[in-house]
Design a protein around this motif. Sequence first.
Motif, short mmCIF file in Angstrom:
data_model
loop_
_atom_site.label_atom_id
_atom_site.label_comp_id
_atom_site.label_asym_id
_atom_site.label_seq_id
_atom_site.Cartn_x
_atom_site.Cartn_y
_atom_site.Cartn_z
N UNK A 162 62.92 50.94 15.07
CA UNK A 162 62.86 52.18 15.88
C UNK A 162 61.48 52.37 16.50
N UNK A 163 60.45 52.18 15.66
CA UNK A 163 59.07 52.36 16.15
C UNK A 163 58.75 51.32 17.23
N UNK A 164 59.18 50.08 16.99
CA UNK A 164 58.87 49.02 17.96
C UNK A 164 59.64 49.26 19.27
N UNK A 165 60.86 49.78 19.14
CA UNK A 165 61.65 50.11 20.32
C UNK A 165 60.94 51.19 21.15
N UNK A 215 52.80 47.29 25.55
CA UNK A 215 52.20 45.96 25.58
C UNK A 215 52.75 45.15 26.74
N UNK A 216 51.93 44.25 27.26
CA UNK A 216 52.34 43.42 28.39
C UNK A 216 52.99 42.13 27.92
N UNK A 217 52.76 41.79 26.65
CA UNK A 217 53.30 40.53 26.12
C UNK A 217 54.44 40.83 25.15
N UNK A 218 55.60 40.20 25.42
CA UNK A 218 56.79 40.52 24.64
C UNK A 218 56.67 40.16 23.16
N UNK A 219 55.84 39.16 22.86
CA UNK A 219 55.77 38.73 21.46
C UNK A 219 55.33 39.86 20.53
N UNK A 220 54.58 40.81 21.07
CA UNK A 220 54.05 41.88 20.22
C UNK A 220 55.20 42.68 19.58
N UNK A 221 56.23 42.94 20.39
CA UNK A 221 57.36 43.75 19.88
C UNK A 221 58.17 43.00 18.84
N UNK A 222 58.01 41.68 18.78
CA UNK A 222 58.80 40.89 17.81
C UNK A 222 58.05 40.69 16.50
N UNK A 223 56.82 41.15 16.43
CA UNK A 223 56.04 40.98 15.20
C UNK A 223 56.58 41.91 14.12
N UNK A 224 56.71 41.42 12.88
CA UNK A 224 57.19 42.31 11.81
C UNK A 224 56.31 43.55 11.63
N UNK A 225 55.01 43.37 11.79
CA UNK A 225 54.09 44.50 11.62
C UNK A 225 53.14 44.56 12.82
N UNK A 226 52.93 45.76 13.32
CA UNK A 226 51.91 45.98 14.36
C UNK A 226 50.97 47.05 13.81
N UNK A 227 49.70 46.70 13.72
CA UNK A 227 48.74 47.69 13.21
C UNK A 227 47.86 48.16 14.36
N UNK A 228 47.96 49.43 14.67
CA UNK A 228 47.08 50.00 15.70
C UNK A 228 45.73 50.32 15.05
N UNK A 229 44.67 49.76 15.61
CA UNK A 229 43.33 49.90 15.03
C UNK A 229 42.55 50.93 15.82
N UNK A 230 42.18 52.01 15.17
CA UNK A 230 41.50 53.11 15.84
C UNK A 230 40.11 53.31 15.25
N UNK A 231 39.20 53.78 16.08
CA UNK A 231 37.86 54.13 15.60
C UNK A 231 37.55 55.56 15.98
#
Length: 171
Positions: free
Chosen positions: A54-57, A65-81
């Motif tokens: 759901x989150x990736x959708x 993201x401009x690259x499709x592979x990102x949405x297929x990753x099991x985990x995406x970690x947004x890194x914030x400062x």
Amino acid sequence: MDVKEAIVKRRSIRKYQDKEVPDETIRELMYAARLAPSGNNAQPWKYKIFKTEEEKKMLKENSIFKQDFVYTAPIIILCCGNTKAYPEKKSDRLDDSNHARAIRDLALSTQNIVLRATELGLGTCYVGWMDKPKIKKLLELPEEYIVPYVITIGYPDEQPKTRKTIEEILL
Ligand SMILES: Cc1cc2nc3c(=O)[nH]c(=O)nc-3n(C[C@H](O)[C@H](O)[C@H](O)COP(=O)(O)O)c2cc1C
């Protein structure tokens, strides 16, 4: 695996097995993240973990993201400062801006994540090519947060590209 081996083995992986990354493993990564050094011990890093379909959708529907592979990753970690994590600025010309400080401290923390992930048999890729204003808006992040990149994580399903040996690059 020792640190040297993790440094050698870490390569950007953009294709992942369809295999879940356990929550305990993600926690191990966050454990490594929190132990990085930072100026004034400000620990300006904040992480948002995306793992459900759901989150990736939602990210995909918003073309984050401009690259499709990102949405297929099991985990995406947004890194914030958090640029406001630092004590009030002294007028010292040797100080970096809080923006630069947040980026440099965050990078140390995220490299801990990436190296620990390598040790745990995971593949990772930093991805800075994303719609940053949009993701900040979607998540209602405070104005003072910077979001320089995400890290994608999963069990590798590709061999990293090789590099030339020392002998090959010496004339
Ligand atoms: C801050 C940062 C941002 C990056 N952004 C992207 C990106 O948007 N898309 C991508 O495919 N790779 C991205 N990369 C991965 C680099 O292309 C990769 O690290 C580089 O080609 C060296 O390859 P290696 O990681 O396998 O050693 C990024 C790397 C870093 C450190």
